[in-house]
Write a protein that holds these residues in place. Structure first.
Motif, PDB file in Angstrom:
ATOM      1  N   GLY A 105      38.978  41.276  44.006  1.00  0.00           N
ATOM      2  CA  GLY A 105      38.559  40.016  44.215  1.00  0.00           C
ATOM      3  C   GLY A 105      37.823  39.545  43.186  1.00  0.00           C
ATOM      4  O   GLY A 105      37.453  38.380  43.122  1.00  0.00           O
ATOM      5  N   GLU A 106      37.328  40.444  42.285  1.00  0.00           N
ATOM      6  CA  GLU A 106      36.264  40.060  41.205  1.00  0.00           C
ATOM      7  C   GLU A 106      37.145  39.796  40.003  1.00  0.00           C
ATOM      8  O   GLU A 106      36.682  39.411  39.074  1.00  0.00           O
ATOM      9  N   LEU A 107      38.468  39.804  40.045  1.00  0.00           N
ATOM     10  CA  LEU A 107      39.109  39.746  38.725  1.00  0.00           C
ATOM     11  C   LEU A 107      39.650  38.188  38.670  1.00  0.00           C
ATOM     12  O   LEU A 107      39.991  37.671  39.785  1.00  0.00           O
TER      13      LEU A 107
ATOM     14  N   PHE B 151      42.707  35.419  37.620  1.00  0.00           N
ATOM     15  CA  PHE B 151      44.100  35.359  38.034  1.00  0.00           C
ATOM     16  C   PHE B 151      44.934  36.339  37.035  1.00  0.00           C
ATOM     17  O   PHE B 151      45.920  37.049  37.309  1.00  0.00           O
TER      18      PHE B 151
ATOM     19  N   ARG C 147      44.691  39.653  37.250  1.00  0.00           N
ATOM     20  CA  ARG C 147      45.177  40.056  38.526  1.00  0.00           C
ATOM     21  C   ARG C 147      46.882  40.364  38.505  1.00  0.00           C
ATOM     22  O   ARG C 147      47.415  41.248  38.930  1.00  0.00           O
TER      23      ARG C 147
ATOM     24  N   GLN D  75      49.632  36.237  45.441  1.00  0.00           N
ATOM     25  CA  GLN D  75      48.882  37.683  45.283  1.00  0.00           C
ATOM     26  C   GLN D  75      49.559  38.389  46.359  1.00  0.00           C
ATOM     27  O   GLN D  75      49.220  38.302  47.295  1.00  0.00           O
ATOM     28  N   SER D  76      49.622  39.991  45.539  1.00  0.00           N
ATOM     29  CA  SER D  76      49.662  40.723  46.856  1.00  0.00           C
ATOM     30  C   SER D  76      48.637  41.921  46.826  1.00  0.00           C
ATOM     31  O   SER D  76      48.830  42.838  47.273  1.00  0.00           O
ATOM     32  N   LEU D  77      47.550  41.530  46.253  1.00  0.00           N
ATOM     33  CA  LEU D  77      46.327  42.496  45.932  1.00  0.00           C
ATOM     34  C   LEU D  77      45.394  42.252  47.084  1.00  0.00           C
ATOM     35  O   LEU D  77      45.266  41.157  47.619  1.00  0.00           O
TER      36      LEU D  77
ATOM     37  N   THR E 271      41.891  42.174  48.279  1.00  0.00           N
ATOM     38  CA  THR E 271      40.511  41.564  47.432  1.00  0.00           C
ATOM     39  C   THR E 271      39.671  42.761  47.476  1.00  0.00           C
ATOM     40  O   THR E 271      38.749  42.942  46.778  1.00  0.00           O
TER      41      THR E 271
END
Lengths: 339, 382, 509
Positions: free
Chosen positions: C145-147, C149, C152, C90-92, C94
């Motif tokens: 961060g609360e989502l 996968f 996301r 993942q590249s988000l 958090t």
């Protein structure tokens, strides 16, 4: 889909469930500092009734935390970014000495007044920029560069008055401490202003977001084309500004320009940031957390004196509480290598 | 090879530069010292020394930090001595250890490395532990030294050949006198409540001065010590303690705040000023620095005890010089002459003007020839 | 709709210090098409994607995007030309919100009060972008961060779409790297819907996945990579799983290469038994038996759980269920050191991170796990270290200047041999090899295969996570296939009757 997809849901879902559990735990842990603060206030309040008076809680504690709040605002950003700042004492001390010589004082004929304050803050910002530049261009870890910078600044500070501290005669500066607005000295209000500026920077600017991103996973902002070096330098400039302001506040309180102004500030600053919930590894926390941390540190200090805790025990108690908070509020995976 | 050469050259240059910077101290006006001879004491006078040697004497002054004006005054006194004797014969090393024991021991070793046997050391030990180390080092190196303020239990000058003497401005007695004086000037004489801010835990000076306060308290049973805390010699800490106490006890209940040194006392005064309480709550300190003197004059501070750094430093170094020259044999001296109190000056409003006249407006004259006069009373070490 | 070629690459080659990861790859992608890219681990898929995104330059070859020569200096460059990628990791960030992640780096658009950012405005726009990918219900103000996968993943797609819009190109190219590994059926359906939508709008997608059924369902064409080479492309409607497996995995490497001749039959004694072993979120219900002198291969794609199984076996992780038995007694390893005490040691995958201490000498590295045995009191005799080191250098033909040579000066293959030497020096009984020939040249590979044969012949049991499927099958007496956390098949692989790769691969994907 494939016949094993039903089972694959289970594994993937297991994974998701685990992550959710961890997130719930994280939410609880975020509350630990506030709970601790309230607990401390209640405990000390019940031991010493005078603790709970407006005069103590408001005029006293808020005044006592002013300088610490300002330094912590600077350091919070550095730690959010994943670095650390050890230059606090030297920088604050230097700023205190420097400003003492620029405004009306007993050692020389300078009388720059507010210009002196501005010059001092600018100079501190400049030193911060220097630290940032060396950190990014020469790739020296923040630990080392801030450590050295602190010592250099301390040396410079001492040089400025060569053993004989100058008494600050500028009324404007002294009034930062003596003059009160709504029961609090001007410098406390200045500390609040700094806090709100920090809050704005953190929440309302792209800069704030980049600091978090760099602390979380530096690769991503780099990949996204963000000028990471620029952000890092700006963080140290901000810290420099904060330390400069803190130094001026210290000089106002003491009335002389001495290197003592910075003394014993580093540990409480780092403690406040960490206890408040900003993670040392970066990417988590914020200035509101640090505000709580500053309150905890100051209330603890104040409360113990109020309660008459014997001197020898005070440091021990402080250390214990700090370690407990950190242990309770950190998630450590077993496999993490702790250096 | 080339690298080695350039590094060596650089090193040599640095060393030369360091050596150069210590010679030729900028000269201040030479003070004319009285050349009249007073009744000769037993101790040989420095100026009468028969030997003349070409070797420079390294005078090492090892202190805690160089910001403290007290130390600066010691340095001035030593400088006056060198001017008196002829500057070119001396090399003064004034080094601060930044409150680090290890650093101080290193500093002493560096001084000895510099002068070898032609070194004398005047040291204010950061802690008792430093004394033991230094005693051993100097004994082995054959270097005369003296300590001021702090000493180590069991490490006494008269047990060594090179530990010339230990001097302390009398702290306990003088502090006691000052406090009793203050108590008598409370609104209700000898009755009231006070708070105490000590220095660093375990530091001899802090302990002695606090002991003096306690002695005074014993003689004034109606004066109550509400609380005492370590201020760590840090003015900021003193300020925080003050505001907290004011909140806990209330300004009306506090008659005085006793501080273990002037710097903390002055910071406390600033805080009192911010609440309009300066002068109403009495403050005492210790050291006799200039700012304290001014504060006493302006009634913000009740009093302080001044050591006499000109005397301690000036005559002290004269004593050491005589040892180094060989003119004075310490082993032949009595214990009281190796371990003694020097006379402190209790400064309060009453005598502050005179003090300013004698010591501040003019530099005091130091009688280098009669250095033994600095002995005020023997200090008994069990 | 007219389909023009929007992206093409010719002769793309990538070398990594002596190893060729990609060899003369040609590929072209038309507008409005979904292209699948499949291949085994190490086939070169990720490498190509990284080159297209500008992470690393190709050693040679050219790329063209929308008619122009294309050589990106970085991801931003690629974005500006209309190419975006959804990464496997993942590249988000958090702690940033959905909107902040989507517009990360593009905050200038929302300037307020000089240096402030108008989050409200950004949220509005983010909502729109999310709606376009069918995820309008995701709250833009929520922290990433609360989502979960799947959500996301949707945000990542929105983010990618947003960044390729910078290019103002007519046609975008979106690269999806294993996007479905953590999604359930419904979520996968949704993802596919979005991808189809993009295709209808004329954009193109490259879909990299191990799940052949998904590839067959979604794509128009499929490129197959093997060992860094393109082995062909097929039209999806003309392909089926069997043909795909054949292309991906079929090899004509001779048995000689793997020294199959030297394979010995294992003994009867069971040295390790695993019953219903599970690690939450990684694998479940794994059971197998390991015999004395047996080479036991475990194969599976990324996400199959084999790596985590390996970690549990060597004591680096505690299982959440199930038991491990060694020689009849139950074991609960608290750490790799504990496992080592019981004779289980590993040659790890990330050699340079977990395997060797690069700045120290060969001798030091070899003895590092076995200090207790060779020291006398507190003393480590350098003479002894030298002897042991020389023995191994000899035995394993490690090419070096001597026992004191620093490991960092050795080639990949020889450094790997040092790790082997260490494992063997510690007189282990069970050796777990995690991709033992990764990053090793052909010659050294053969030597390692010979070594494995010798080791098993001596009675040491070996568990091998092979680099490629054929390596795994060739080296092992028994092969266990894992997929999505479960054991899908355990098959015998005796010397003269090795199972067909294609058939085994079916169980992997």
């Amino acid at each position: 889909m494939q016949n094993s997809s039903k089972e694959s849901i289970t594994i993937a879902e297991e994974f998701i469930r685990e992550t959710k559990k961890q997130e719930q735990r994280a939410i609880i842990m975020k509350l630990v500092p506030i709970v601790l603060l309230i607990a401390l206030i209640i405990i000390f309040g019940s031991i010493t009734p005078q603790f709970l008076t407006v005069s103590n809680l408001y005029s006293n504690i808020l005044e006592q935390l002013s300088i610490l709040l300002v330094t912590s605002m600077g350091t919070t950003f550095v730690i959010l970014m994943g670095g650390i700042d050890l230059s606090t004492e030297g920088m604050v001390g230097f700023a205190g000495c420097f400003v003492g010589l620029l405004v009306q004082n007993s050692a020389n004929d300078m009388n720059l007044g507010i210009l002196g304050i501005i010059i001092t803050i600018l100079f501190s910002a400049l030193i911060g920029a220097g630290i940032g530049l060396i950190h990014t261009k020469l790739r020296l870890p923040s630990f080392i560069i801030t450590f050295s910078a602190g010592y250099i600044a301390q040396g410079l500070g001492v040089l400025t008055y060569k053993g004989i501290p100058a008494a600050i005669l500028d009324e404007g500066i002294r009034n930062l401490y003596f003059h009160k607005i709504a029961g609090l000295p001007v410098l406390t209000w200045i500390a609040f202003v700094v806090f709100f500026i920090a809050l704005f920077l953190e929440k309302k600017t792209a800069f704030g977001r980049y600091v978090f991103a760099i602390g979380d996973n530096e690769k991503i902002p780099v990949m996204s084309g963000v000028n990471v070096n620029k952000v890092k330098i700006l963080v140290f400039v901000w810290t420099g500004i904060c330390f400069g302001i803190a130094g001026i506040m210290g000089a106002a309180k003491l009335g002389t320009s001495q290197i003592y102004i910075g003394q014993d500030l580093l540990f409480p600053t780092l403690t406040a940031v960490v206890v408040g919930g900003t993670s040392m590894s970066g990417g988590q926390g914020g200035v509101v957390n640090t505000l709580i941390g500053v309150l905890i540190v100051t209330v603890l200090q104040n409360g113990m004196v109020m309660a008459g805790v014997p001197n020898e025990l005070q440091k021990g108690v402080q250390g214990l509480i700090i370690i407990s908070v950190i242990v309770l509020s950190r998630r450590r995976s077993r496999k993490q290598i702790v250096k | 090879m080339k690298k080695l050469l350039s590094v060596s050259i650089a090193l040599i240059m640095v060393l030369m530069l360091a050596a150069c910077s210590n010679e030729g101290d900028s000269g201040t006006e030479k003070k004319s010292t009285s050349s009249e001879l007073t009744e000769s004491s037993e101790a040989p006078k420095p100026t009468e020394s028969a030997e003349s040697t070409d070797e420079k004497l390294v005078i090492g002054i090892s202190v805690r930090n160089i910001e403290n004006p007290y130390y600066v005054q010691i340095y001035d006194a030593v400088k006056q001595f060198t001017e008196y004797m002829g500057e070119e014969k001396f090399d003064i090393q004034f080094i601060a250890c930044d409150s680090s024991d290890d650093q101080q021991v290193s500093d002493v070793q560096a001084m000895i490395a510099r002068g070898g046997k032609n070194t004398v050391i005047y040291i204010d030990p950061n802690n008792a532990a430093v004394c033991s180390s230094v005693a051993k080092i100097c004994e082995e190196a054959g270097v005369y030294w003296c300590s001021v303020w702090s000493y180590a239990d069991g490490v006494y000058p008269y047990n060594f050949n090179y530990y010339a003497f230990h001097q302390t401005p009398g702290q306990v007695e003088s502090e006691k006198e000052l406090c009793l004086d203050m108590f008598s000037q409370f609104e209700e004489a000898n009755k009231g409540k006070i708070l105490a801010i000590k220095g660093l835990e375990g530091n001899t000076a802090s302990i002695d001065r606090f002991a003096g306060l306690n002695e005074a308290l014993k003689e004034a049973p109606d004066v109550e010590l509400l609380d005492s805390q370590n201020g760590d010699w840090n003015p900021q800490t003193a300020q925080t303690l003050t505001t907290t106490w004011l909140n806990k006890y209330g300004a009306d209940e506090i008659d005085a705040i006793w501080c273990a040194n002037d710097e903390m006392a002055l910071a406390v005064i600033e805080t009192l000023k911010s609440q309009g309480l300066n002068g109403k709550i009495k403050v005492t300190g210790f050291d006799g620095i200039t700012d304290a003197v001014n504060a006493i004059k302006s009634d913000d501070m009740f009093g302080t005890v001044g050591a006499n750094p000109w005397l301690e430093g000036g005559q002290g170094v004269a004593y050491l010089y005589a040892c180094w020259k060989g003119d004075l044999d310490v082993t032949s001296l009595s214990e009281g002459e190796r371990c003694f109190y020097t006379e402190p000056q209790i400064l309060t409003k009453e005598n502050i003007d005179d003090f300013i006249k004698d010591y501040i407006d003019n530099s005091p004259e130091i009688d280098f020839d009669n250095y033994m006069d600095m002995i005020y009373a023997p200090l008994e070490l069990e | 709709m007219e389909h023009t070629t929007i992206f093409s690459c010719k002769n793309i080659t990538k070398d990594f210090s002596g190893m060729r990861a990609l060899d003369s790859i040609d590929m072209d992608i038309k507008s409005g098409e979904i292209v699948g890219l499949i291949g085994e681990n190490g086939a070169g898929k990720s490498t190509l994607l990284k080159i297209i995104m500008g992470f690393q330059p190709a050693t040679s070859g050219e790329m063209y995007m929308n008619g122009e020569r294309f050589s990106p200096a970085g991801t931003r460059d690629a974005n500006y030309k209309g190419i975006g990628m959804v990464y496997q990791e993942q590249s988000l960030i958090t702690n940033l919100t959905v909107a902040q992640n989507i517009y990360f780096g593009f905050e200038k658009k929302f300037r307020q009060f000089g240096i402030g950012v108008n989050w409200k405005e950004m949220n509005e726009q983010a909502r729109r972008v999310l709606a376009e990918v069918g995820s309008g219900e995701i709250a833009p103000g929520k922290k990433a961060g609360e989502l979960n996968f799947a959500t996301r993943q949707m945000v990542e797609i929105a983010k990618v779409l947003n960044s390729v819009r910078l290019s103002n190109a007519d046609h975008y190219l979106i690269l999806l790297d294993e996007p479905t590994s953590l999604l359930n059926d419904n979520e996968i359906k949704l993802l596919f819907k979005q991808v189809q939508k993009l295709k209808e709008e004329g954009h193109s997608i490259v879909f990299v996945s191990h799940r052949l059924d998904e590839v067959l369902e979604l794509t128009d064409r499929i490129y197959v990579f093997k060992d860094g080479k393109g082995v062909g492309q097929v039209e999806t409607k003309k392909a089926d799983e069997a043909t795909l497996y054949e292309m991906m995995v079929g090899r004509s490497t001779s048995g000689e290469y793997f020294k199959i001749e030297k394979q010995k039959e294992p003994g009867d004694e069971i040295v390790l038994e695993v019953k219903d072993l599970a690690l939450k979120g990684a694998f479940k219900e794994v059971s197998f038996q390991l015999h004395k002198g047996e080479a036991f291969g475990i194969c599976g794609v990324v996400g199959s759980g084999k790596e985590e199984l390996c970690s549990v076996l060597i004591g680096d992780d505690k299982p959440t269920a199930g038991t491990i038995w060694q020689n009849g007694s139950q074991r609960k390893f608290s750490s790799p050191a504990d496992a080592l005490k019981h004779g289980i040691i590993t040659v790890p995958k990330e050699r340079r991170v977990e395997g060797i201490v690069e700045i120290r000498s060969i001798g030091d590295n070899i003895i590092i796990s076995n200090l207790d045995e060779i020291r006398q009191g507190c003393y480590l005799s350098p003479g002894k270290i030298k002897d042991i080191g020389e023995q191994w250098i000899d035995r394993l033909s490690i090419k070096c200047t001597g026992v004191d040579a620093l490991v960092q000066s050795l080639s990949g293959g020889n450094a790997q041999k040092v790790v082997f030497a260490r494992a063997l020096q510690s007189s282990c009984r069970i050796l777990i090899l995690n991709h033992p020939t990764r990053g090793v040249d052909v010659g050294a590979k053969e030597e390692i295969y010979t070594l494995i044969r010798e080791i098993t012949a001596q009675g040491i049991s070996v568990i091998v996570l092979g680099d490629t499927l054929d390596e795994c099958i060739a080296l092992s007496n028994t092969v266990m296939v894992m997929k999505d956390g479960f054991v899908t098949k355990i098959v015998d692989a005796p010397k003269y009757n090795k199972p067909d790769q294609v058939k085994v691969a079916q169980f992997m994907m």
